[in-house]
Design an enzyme around this catalytic site. Structure first.
Site, PDB file in Angstrom:
ATOM      1  N   THR A 126      50.941 -57.809  34.670  1.00 54.50           N
ATOM      2  CA  THR A 126      52.285 -57.980  35.244  1.00 54.50           C
ATOM      3  C   THR A 126      52.466 -59.663  35.314  1.00 54.50           C
ATOM      4  O   THR A 126      51.787 -60.360  35.599  1.00 54.50           O
ATOM      5  CB  THR A 126      52.354 -57.407  36.600  1.00 54.50           C
ATOM      6  N   ASP A 127      53.922 -59.876  35.321  1.00 59.56           N
ATOM      7  CA  ASP A 127      54.037 -61.401  35.237  1.00 59.56           C
ATOM      8  C   ASP A 127      53.896 -61.568  36.813  1.00 59.56           C
ATOM      9  O   ASP A 127      54.107 -63.211  36.840  1.00 59.56           O
ATOM     10  CB  ASP A 127      55.688 -61.373  34.798  1.00 59.56           C
ATOM     11  N   GLU A 128      53.836 -61.015  37.692  1.00 54.40           N
ATOM     12  CA  GLU A 128      53.602 -61.360  39.119  1.00 54.40           C
ATOM     13  C   GLU A 128      52.386 -62.245  39.155  1.00 54.40           C
ATOM     14  O   GLU A 128      52.242 -62.846  40.292  1.00 54.40           O
ATOM     15  CB  GLU A 128      53.744 -60.286  39.876  1.00 54.40           C
ATOM     16  N   TYR A 151      49.353 -57.209  46.177  1.00 55.23           N
ATOM     17  CA  TYR A 151      49.464 -56.538  44.718  1.00 55.23           C
ATOM     18  C   TYR A 151      49.062 -57.609  43.799  1.00 55.23           C
ATOM     19  O   TYR A 151      48.044 -57.196  42.919  1.00 55.23           O
ATOM     20  CB  TYR A 151      50.821 -55.887  44.546  1.00 55.23           C
ATOM     21  N   LYS A 155      45.842 -57.622  40.728  1.00 57.23           N
ATOM     22  CA  LYS A 155      46.207 -57.422  39.420  1.00 57.23           C
ATOM     23  C   LYS A 155      45.712 -58.909  38.722  1.00 57.23           C
ATOM     24  O   LYS A 155      45.203 -58.695  37.525  1.00 57.23           O
ATOM     25  CB  LYS A 155      47.790 -57.596  39.033  1.00 57.23           C
TER      26      LYS A 155
END
Ligand code: NAD
Ligand code: DAU
Length: 339
Positions: A126-128, A151, A155
């Protein structure tokens, strides 16, 4: 490719990916491994369950023996790991399942794929993991990792494990990092499906803080096409970013949804902000465009309208989730109750 394993295929993006791949690659066999957590909905793939090229295996990516058994049943050309705890708000309430599935589960998959010599492994990230942007700039694949929630930290840890296996063992791993997806079959805890289903029921929508946080929205099928392109043409060891070039403040998006559903701003309920709330995500996807020949194809306005239409036509899908009835479909099919 003849046989691929998709993990987390009963979730939002995984189920869209499986449907897309079965349509685009008629000779391809797909095994879907999913633990059927609260976010896993077997009903998402009802339309493909009788397809001879599709098989479902219930189990967790943290269960090494189970993963070894499924991978060794037949030669496996690739594993694509979608399985994850994916909701930021839940990670703030309890990070335990995020560490287990997102980190330990990934490590199990990497170990088993490595010893079974699976020729390709794709980690759906994810970009997060890049953290938060200010008003300017974009995330590129070179942006340092700076995750801000349990989260995104879990990741990022998984991404680093993939990187470590590539570097140390020559493991054939690739990573994709995508921005916020929207489209059919998204669990109604995420902004777009939650707000659509609340508005359809005549309920208010909870906007965190002032609603000035910005997300970069991409249609789920554009993400699926990006994963497909990475699987087929990506270079081992590389990271590819995907985004929709559609930045919107949450309040702008909320007002669009309200207008499209014929409601008024009275539906907006400003609530306490998410702790540690990332201000802005925006993706530079030039590398995927240049190296994979990928481009987003779904315009946001058309994609959003089509998504609303899907939720309107599938209100029973949402209601079965809200009532918990969706959990009984597994029992109907396999004669075993879900915990
Ligand atoms: P989701 O929550 O809708 O689905 C997750 C799926 O994983 C569910 O079917 C669940 O049952 C399954 N699962 C959870 N734990 C498992 C375990 N231990 N073993 C096997 N299966 C398990 O998530 P999503 O939105 O479809 O996201 C899929 C992946 O894409 C995730 O890795 C997420 O981090 C990533 N991603 C999501 C977005 C987005 O906007 N939704 C954007 C970029 C990346
Ligand atoms: O950027 C990719 C990520 O996008 C994925 O990795 C995650 O799995 C996915 O859940 C998503 O994360 P977000 O936290 O951005 O998505 P969410 O839909 O939860 O929230 C979108 C924005 O809307 C965010 O700024 C928080 C806000 N929000 C969310 C909810 C659920 C609200 O204002 N009210 C809400 O009720």
């Amino acid at each position: 490719m003849q046989r691929i394993i998709v993990t987390g295929g009963c979730g939002f993006i995984g189920s869209n990916f499986i449907r897309h791949m079965l349509t685009q690659h008629p000779g391809l066999s797909i095994v879907n491994i999913d633990a059927l957590t609260y976010a896993g909905n077997l009903e998402n793939l009802r339309d493909v369950e009788s397809n001879a090229n599709y098989e479902f295996q219930k189990g967790s990516i943290c269960d090494r023996e189970f993963i070894e058994r499924v991978i060794s049943e037949k030669p496996t050309d690739a594993v694509i790991n979608f399985a994850a705890e994916s909701h930021v708000d839940r990670s703030i309430l309890d990070s335990g399942p995020f560490v287990q599935t997102n980190i330990v589960g990934t490590q199990v998959l990497l170990d088993v794929c490595r010893s079974a010599k699976v020729p390709r492994y794709l980690q759906v990230s994810t970009d997060e993991v890049y953290g938060s942007l200010g008003a300017e700039g974009f995330f590129t694949e070179e942006t340092p990792l700076a995750p801000n929630s349990p989260y995104s930290s879990s990741k990022a840890a998984a991404d680093l494990l993939v990187r470590g296996y590539v570097h140390t063992f020559g493991f054939p791993g690739l990573i994709t990092r995508c921005s916020n997806n929207y489209g059919p079959y998204q669990f109604p805890e995420k902004l777009i499906p939650l707000f659509i289903s609340n508005l359809l029921r005549g309920e208010s929508v909870p906007v965190y803080g002032k609603g000035d946080n910005v997300r970069d929205w991409i249609h789920v099928l554009d993400h699926c096409r990006g994963i497909e392109a990475t699987l087929l043409r990506g270079k081992v060891g590389e990271v590819y970013n995907f985004g929709g070039r559609t930045e919107l403040q949450n309040i702008e998006l909320t007002r669009m949804l309200i207008k499209l559903l014929g409601k008024t701003d009275e539906s907006i309920r400003y609530v306490t902000d998410r702790p540690g709330h990332d201000l802005r995500y925006a993706i530079d996807c030039a590398k995927a465009e240049e190296e994979l020949g990928w481009q987003p194809q779904v315009g946001f306005e058309a994609g959003l309208q089509e998504t609303i239409d899907w939720y309107v036509a599938n209100q029973d899908w949402v209601e079965r989730i809200r009532s918990g009835a969706y959990r009984s479909y597994y029992e109907q099919q396999y004669g075993e109750r879900l915990a």
